[in-house]
Design a protein around this motif. Structure first.
Motif, PDB file in Angstrom:
ATOM      1  N   TYR A  89       0.666  -1.273   0.070  1.00  0.00           N
ATOM      2  CA  TYR A  89       0.135  -0.084  -0.071  1.00  0.00           C
ATOM      3  C   TYR A  89       0.796   1.361   0.012  1.00  0.00           C
ATOM      4  O   TYR A  89       1.892   1.423   0.789  1.00  0.00           O
ATOM      5  CB  TYR A  89      -1.011   0.092   1.280  1.00  0.00           C
ATOM      6  N   LEU A 112       0.956   5.706  -0.363  1.00  0.00           N
ATOM      7  CA  LEU A 112       0.356   6.935  -0.021  1.00  0.00           C
ATOM      8  C   LEU A 112       1.281   7.980  -0.626  1.00  0.00           C
ATOM      9  O   LEU A 112       2.529   7.780  -0.411  1.00  0.00           O
ATOM     10  CB  LEU A 112      -0.073   7.096   1.370  1.00  0.00           C
ATOM     11  N   SER A 143      -3.874   7.530  -2.713  1.00  0.00           N
ATOM     12  CA  SER A 143      -3.149   6.371  -2.265  1.00  0.00           C
ATOM     13  C   SER A 143      -3.253   5.255  -3.415  1.00  0.00           C
ATOM     14  O   SER A 143      -4.209   5.509  -4.196  1.00  0.00           O
ATOM     15  CB  SER A 143      -3.565   5.605  -0.922  1.00  0.00           C
ATOM     16  N   ASN A 146       3.507   0.717   3.370  1.00  0.00           N
ATOM     17  CA  ASN A 146       3.791  -0.100   4.303  1.00  0.00           C
ATOM     18  C   ASN A 146       2.945  -1.359   3.860  1.00  0.00           C
ATOM     19  O   ASN A 146       2.591  -1.470   2.824  1.00  0.00           O
ATOM     20  CB  ASN A 146       2.836   0.640   5.527  1.00  0.00           C
ATOM     21  N   LEU A 206      -0.089  -3.089   4.489  1.00  0.00           N
ATOM     22  CA  LEU A 206      -1.324  -3.016   4.965  1.00  0.00           C
ATOM     23  C   LEU A 206      -2.038  -4.341   5.085  1.00  0.00           C
ATOM     24  O   LEU A 206      -2.576  -4.651   6.226  1.00  0.00           O
ATOM     25  CB  LEU A 206      -2.135  -2.124   3.857  1.00  0.00           C
ATOM     26  N   GLY A 212      -0.331  -7.274   8.225  1.00  0.00           N
ATOM     27  CA  GLY A 212      -0.043  -6.724   9.665  1.00  0.00           C
ATOM     28  C   GLY A 212      -0.205  -5.309   9.672  1.00  0.00           C
ATOM     29  O   GLY A 212      -0.105  -4.621  10.789  1.00  0.00           O
ATOM     30  N   ASN A 213      -0.294  -4.347   8.950  1.00  0.00           N
ATOM     31  CA  ASN A 213      -0.804  -3.178   8.951  1.00  0.00           C
ATOM     32  C   ASN A 213       0.308  -2.357   9.646  1.00  0.00           C
ATOM     33  O   ASN A 213       0.105  -1.665  10.577  1.00  0.00           O
ATOM     34  CB  ASN A 213      -2.302  -2.864   9.603  1.00  0.00           C
ATOM     35  N   THR A 214       1.551  -2.435   9.297  1.00  0.00           N
ATOM     36  CA  THR A 214       2.784  -1.872   9.901  1.00  0.00           C
ATOM     37  C   THR A 214       2.710  -0.400   9.679  1.00  0.00           C
ATOM     38  O   THR A 214       1.979   0.295   8.806  1.00  0.00           O
ATOM     39  CB  THR A 214       3.703  -2.451   9.164  1.00  0.00           C
ATOM     40  N   PRO A 215       3.342   0.396  10.345  1.00  0.00           N
ATOM     41  CA  PRO A 215       3.572   1.869  10.353  1.00  0.00           C
ATOM     42  C   PRO A 215       3.761   2.278   9.167  1.00  0.00           C
ATOM     43  O   PRO A 215       4.849   1.575   8.535  1.00  0.00           O
ATOM     44  CB  PRO A 215       4.560   2.288  11.452  1.00  0.00           C
ATOM     45  N   LEU A 216       3.771   3.319   8.595  1.00  0.00           N
ATOM     46  CA  LEU A 216       4.185   3.963   7.375  1.00  0.00           C
ATOM     47  C   LEU A 216       5.691   4.216   7.292  1.00  0.00           C
ATOM     48  O   LEU A 216       6.207   4.706   8.457  1.00  0.00           O
ATOM     49  CB  LEU A 216       3.307   5.226   6.790  1.00  0.00           C
ATOM     50  N   PHE A 260       8.327   6.456   5.103  1.00  0.00           N
ATOM     51  CA  PHE A 260       8.224   7.761   4.459  1.00  0.00           C
ATOM     52  C   PHE A 260       9.503   7.932   3.782  1.00  0.00           C
ATOM     53  O   PHE A 260      10.705   7.538   4.122  1.00  0.00           O
ATOM     54  CB  PHE A 260       7.843   9.018   5.481  1.00  0.00           C
TER      55      PHE A 260
END
Lengths: 114, 114
Positions: free
Chosen positions: A32, A34, A49, A93, A95, A98-102, A104
């Protein structure tokens, strides 16, 4: 090592023309992506995104393209306007696993010249 | 009213002092994050919390600590500030159930350590 790379620190474009901001990533687990926009003295704000199951997402003047094989994405702004002048951050990340932190990139400063 | 607020907005302190930066949110999000921004280095994750009882280190946690006092509050502490901690600090939130996995940022705290 940088997992999200924005290799152009700055970009200058004439008003009305197309702005193309590029981003590369190294982690093949990212699914994912953004783009955020940041004006001076403000926090970053979400712009657009794209999920790894797509190769294009469009929202008005903003379009994001994803090339998974090249691990590359780009943000196109057409037509560019002076109010688009800001710093643009690419983020990514995992998504769906595990939806890990972004994570950058370092950002690209866009200047749209009237 | 802003959904994500940070206090103070600006702070000048001396080496060795203990500093606390506070973040509050009214979005009802379960996840909160602390980032720092340095020129040319983008946004780097310091700590994050997925709920009140969950605290995780980010990319650059050394020299920092955090406390999640409630779902809506997440504070960042510098136990003994040093000059290379001079930076712009951002708090962010996200919703586990969010559609776009976007993070919402506060306006930032500019910290200067002399």
């Amino acid at each position: 090592d940088q997992q999200v790379k924005q290799n152009s620190p700055s970009l200058s474009v004439q008003e009305g023309r197309i702005s193309i901001l590029n981003c590369d990533y190294t982690n093949s687990m990212f699914d994912y992506f953004l783009w955020y926009k940041k004006y001076p003295a403000e926090g970053p704000t979400f712009l657009i995104s794209i999920s790894s199951i797509k190769d294009k997402n469009e929202d008005g003047r903003f379009t994001v393209f994803l090339n998974k094989s090249a691990k590359h994405l780009s943000l196109h702004i057409v037509p560019s306007q002076p109010g688009d002048s800001a710093v643009y951050f690419c983020a990514a990340n995992q998504l769906y696993s595990g939806n890990t932190p972004l994570v950058f990139g370092k950002g690209t400063r866009l200047s749209v010249i009237a | 009213d802003a959904d994500v607020t940070q206090t103070p907005r600006n702070r000048i302190t001396k080496t060795g002092k203990r500093i606390m930066l506070e973040c509050s949110q009214t979005k009802g999000h379960d996840r909160m994050y602390w980032y720092r921004q340095d020129p040319g280095l983008g946004l780097r994750l310091i700590y994050y919390s997925f709920d009140v009882k969950d605290i995780n280190k980010g990319e650059i946690s050394d020299g920092y600590s955090v406390s999640r006092q409630a779902q809506a509050k997440f504070s960042l502490s510098l136990e003994s500030a040093i000059p290379n901690q001079t930076a712009l600090y951002f708090c962010a939130t996200s919703d586990l159930r969010g559609t776009y996995n976007e993070q919402f940022f506060g306006p930032g705290t500019r910290l200067t350590v002399l």
